[in-house]
Scaffold this motif. Structure first.
Motif, mmCIF file in Angstrom:
data_model
loop_
_atom_site.group_PDB
_atom_site.id
_atom_site.type_symbol
_atom_site.label_atom_id
_atom_site.label_comp_id
_atom_site.label_asym_id
_atom_site.label_seq_id
_atom_site.Cartn_x
_atom_site.Cartn_y
_atom_site.Cartn_z
ATOM 1 N N GLY A 290 -1.885 -12.908 83.687
ATOM 2 C CA GLY A 290 -2.557 -12.082 84.677
ATOM 3 C C GLY A 290 -4.024 -12.403 84.802
ATOM 4 O O GLY A 290 -4.502 -13.468 84.386
ATOM 5 N N ASN A 291 -4.755 -11.448 85.332
ATOM 6 C CA ASN A 291 -6.171 -11.648 85.627
ATOM 7 C C ASN A 291 -7.006 -11.826 84.372
ATOM 8 O O ASN A 291 -8.121 -12.350 84.434
ATOM 9 C CB ASN A 291 -6.679 -10.443 86.431
ATOM 10 N N GLY A 292 -6.490 -11.421 83.231
ATOM 11 C CA GLY A 292 -7.262 -11.519 82.001
ATOM 12 C C GLY A 292 -7.271 -12.892 81.363
ATOM 13 O O GLY A 292 -7.970 -13.106 80.373
ATOM 14 N N ILE A 293 -6.526 -13.845 81.911
ATOM 15 C CA ILE A 293 -6.479 -15.192 81.336
ATOM 16 C C ILE A 293 -7.675 -16.010 81.825
ATOM 17 O O ILE A 293 -7.937 -16.078 83.033
ATOM 18 C CB ILE A 293 -5.157 -15.892 81.692
ATOM 19 N N ARG A 294 -8.353 -16.633 80.907
ATOM 20 C CA ARG A 294 -9.501 -17.485 81.250
ATOM 21 C C ARG A 294 -9.195 -18.964 81.055
ATOM 22 O O ARG A 294 -9.892 -19.813 81.591
ATOM 23 C CB ARG A 294 -10.712 -17.090 80.383
ATOM 24 N N ASP A 295 -8.161 -19.271 80.290
ATOM 25 C CA ASP A 295 -7.812 -20.674 80.023
ATOM 26 C C ASP A 295 -6.344 -20.869 80.392
ATOM 27 O O ASP A 295 -5.443 -20.659 79.572
ATOM 28 C CB ASP A 295 -8.056 -20.995 78.551
ATOM 29 N N TRP A 296 -6.091 -21.304 81.618
ATOM 30 C CA TRP A 296 -4.714 -21.459 82.081
ATOM 31 C C TRP A 296 -4.037 -22.675 81.468
ATOM 32 O O TRP A 296 -2.815 -22.718 81.354
ATOM 33 C CB TRP A 296 -4.675 -21.539 83.607
ATOM 34 N N GLY A 311 5.714 -16.664 84.208
ATOM 35 C CA GLY A 311 5.615 -15.639 85.232
ATOM 36 C C GLY A 311 4.156 -15.307 85.448
ATOM 37 O O GLY A 311 3.272 -15.821 84.768
ATOM 38 N N ALA A 312 3.885 -14.425 86.400
ATOM 39 C CA ALA A 312 2.505 -14.084 86.698
ATOM 40 C C ALA A 312 2.439 -12.745 87.420
ATOM 41 O O ALA A 312 3.420 -12.283 88.003
ATOM 42 C CB ALA A 312 1.845 -15.170 87.551
ATOM 43 N N ASP A 319 -4.889 -15.336 93.427
ATOM 44 C CA ASP A 319 -6.063 -16.168 93.104
ATOM 45 C C ASP A 319 -5.727 -17.653 93.040
ATOM 46 O O ASP A 319 -6.613 -18.474 92.799
ATOM 47 C CB ASP A 319 -6.666 -15.723 91.774
ATOM 48 N N GLY A 320 -4.440 -18.012 93.206
ATOM 49 C CA GLY A 320 -4.049 -19.409 93.251
ATOM 50 C C GLY A 320 -3.741 -20.046 91.920
ATOM 51 O O GLY A 320 -3.523 -21.261 91.853
ATOM 52 N N PHE A 321 -3.684 -19.257 90.832
ATOM 53 C CA PHE A 321 -3.408 -19.840 89.522
ATOM 54 C C PHE A 321 -1.918 -20.122 89.309
ATOM 55 O O PHE A 321 -1.562 -20.960 88.491
ATOM 56 C CB PHE A 321 -3.923 -18.919 88.416
ATOM 57 N N MET A 322 -1.059 -19.397 90.001
ATOM 58 C CA MET A 322 0.384 -19.570 89.848
ATOM 59 C C MET A 322 1.039 -19.535 91.227
ATOM 60 O O MET A 322 0.544 -18.876 92.136
ATOM 61 C CB MET A 322 0.973 -18.454 88.963
ATOM 62 N N PRO A 323 2.177 -20.240 91.396
ATOM 63 C CA PRO A 323 2.866 -20.226 92.686
ATOM 64 C C PRO A 323 3.507 -18.864 92.975
ATOM 65 O O PRO A 323 3.770 -18.075 92.063
ATOM 66 C CB PRO A 323 3.922 -21.324 92.535
ATOM 67 N N ARG A 324 3.784 -18.628 94.239
ATOM 68 C CA ARG A 324 4.308 -17.329 94.654
ATOM 69 C C ARG A 324 5.668 -17.013 94.033
ATOM 70 O O ARG A 324 5.971 -15.857 93.745
ATOM 71 C CB ARG A 324 4.406 -17.297 96.179
ATOM 72 N N HIS A 325 6.512 -18.038 93.805
ATOM 73 C CA HIS A 325 7.843 -17.775 93.267
ATOM 74 C C HIS A 325 7.811 -17.393 91.782
ATOM 75 O O HIS A 325 8.855 -17.118 91.196
ATOM 76 C CB HIS A 325 8.763 -18.989 93.466
#
Length: 408
Positions: A290-296, A311-312, A319-325
């Motif tokens: 989620g939003n709390g991750i700083r190092d993907w 998942g996300a 925010d574009g860090f993970m795909p919609r699916h």
């Protein structure tokens, strides 16, 4: 009139508001009691505690005993009425799937239905084929437990299992054999066993009636009413699980089974599948960010090493860090994983709706008051990057140790 005035001890009220006081648990453990019929009851008027501003609070983080702390949970277990069948004359046999080695919610529903068919002289037997990790048989409604964990029962072994069930049917007065109608093994084994007995089974039973059951038919588009049969395959939610009584779950050791079935199919084990190729809706193990991750990058590495499907939350997707699916929640995908690790997810109501069918939720967050922490079965209050790196190191060290032991 003075005797009718309710007096409040301000000292006791201060103790009730102070969770750190030694007598806090003693004075707030009044929300749960035993009803007149022996059933555990919760008094909604007594759940919670008074906050410093005079407003009543419900402690959803389980820090207060009156709303369900571990200490109070132990008291509930002690207060559960015992359901003991000393000398049963009739049996109902349940074959749980034990997916991932533990009772699933589907298994518990089938056990609940078994007790709806039982009378005072009927014991519910659960048969566990192969190795398992389950320890809560007493609370799931098991009166007798038969563990068949010899090598002949390991893996996919329908011939040996059916031979054992036939001998059990010949040795005991079994009214019904109940199977979960699932892809985890119950559907296949139940139909094989019915064919062995030359008995027409009930399949996809989902709504019990007095002496019959309504079953799904035509790919779920029609309902058929069938009479109860010897072999019954049941859908999830066929009955409520057992939660108000504690059962003996004593070992059934008086049976002597002589099984010598030769396997017609050689089980080579589970086929390794890339977790990234598994749909979130059926994934058993999900690592969600989620939003709390700083190092993907660390997040992706941890998912790969742990063998988890990614998942996300909606924020991470927007925010574009993970795909919609990969979005989990009411506006994304509803999941039913056995384990769901929520990393840096605060727990919006839509997200919590999407994980309502998850068995175990683990939350990693720095905010102790977020809703995900309150929902989680296990919470870790720490920086997500540090925890994920530690998990990766532990798994890699375990793999190295196992490799060295195999080489030796």
């Amino acid at each position: 009139m003075a005797n009718q005035v309710k007096r409040v001890d301000p000292h006791i009220e201060r103790i009730k508001r102070n969770r750190l006081h030694p007598r806090h648990l003693e004075l707030t453990a009044t929300a749960i009691s035993m009803g007149p019929n022996g059933v555990i009851r919760k008094d909604p008027h007594k759940i919670g505690f008074m906050g410093p501003n005079g407003i009543k609070r419900i402690d959803r983080a389980n820090l207060n005993q009156a709303s369900g702390s571990s200490v109070n949970q132990m008291q509930i277990e002690e207060q559960k009425p015992k359901h003991i069948i000393e000398s049963p004359t009739r049996y109902i046999v349940v074959l749980p799937d034990l997916a991932a080695g533990r009772l699933s919610s589907h298994d518990k529903d089938v056990l609940g239905y078994a007790h709806s068919l039982a009378n005072e002289n009927t014991a519910v037997i659960a048969i566990a084929f192969g190795e398992h990790k389950e320890t809560g048989w007493q609370d799931a409604g098991v009166d007798r437990l038969l563990e068949l964990n010899d090598d002949i029962y390991q893996g996919f072994s329908p011939e040996a299992r059916i031979q054992a069930l036939v001998q059990i049917e010949q040795s005991l007065d079994v009214a019904h054999f109940l199977f979960p109608d699932s892809i985890d093994g119950g559907a296949d084994l139940g139909r094989r066993f019915a064919a062995e007995l030359d008995s027409r089974p009930v399949t996809h039973g989902w709504k019990p009636l007095e002496d019959s059951i309504i079953c799904r038919a035509s790919a779920g588009t029609q309902d058929l009413t069938k009479t109860l049969s010897k072999v019954m395959l049941l859908d999830a939610e066929v009955a409520d699980p057992i939660d108000e009584t504690q059962h003996a779950a004593s070992t059934l050791d008086e049976l002597e089974l002589a099984v010598s079935a030769k396997a017609l199919i050689n089980d080579l084990g589970m086929l390794a599948v890339n977790p990234a190729d598994i749909s979130l809706s059926v994934a058993p193990f999900i690592l969600s960010g989620g939003n709390g991750i700083r190092d993907w990058d660390t997040f992706h590495q941890a998912a790969s090493v742990l063998g988890a499907t990614e998942g996300a939350s909606r924020v991470a997707v927007d925010d574009g860090f993970m795909p919609r699916h990969r979005q989990v929640g009411a506006s994304g995908i509803w999941v039913s994983a056995r384990v769901y690790i929520a990393v840096g997810i605060s727990g919006a109501v839509q997200h919590l709706q999407g994980i309502s069918q998850v068995d175990k939720v683990i939350a990693i967050n720095t905010n102790t008051k977020c809703d995900m922490i309150k929902r989680a079965d296990l919470s870790i209050i720490a920086d997500s990057t540090d925890i994920l790196n530690a998990l990766v190191e532990l798994v890699q060290a375990q793999e190295i140790s196992e490799g060295e032991s195999h080489a030796a």
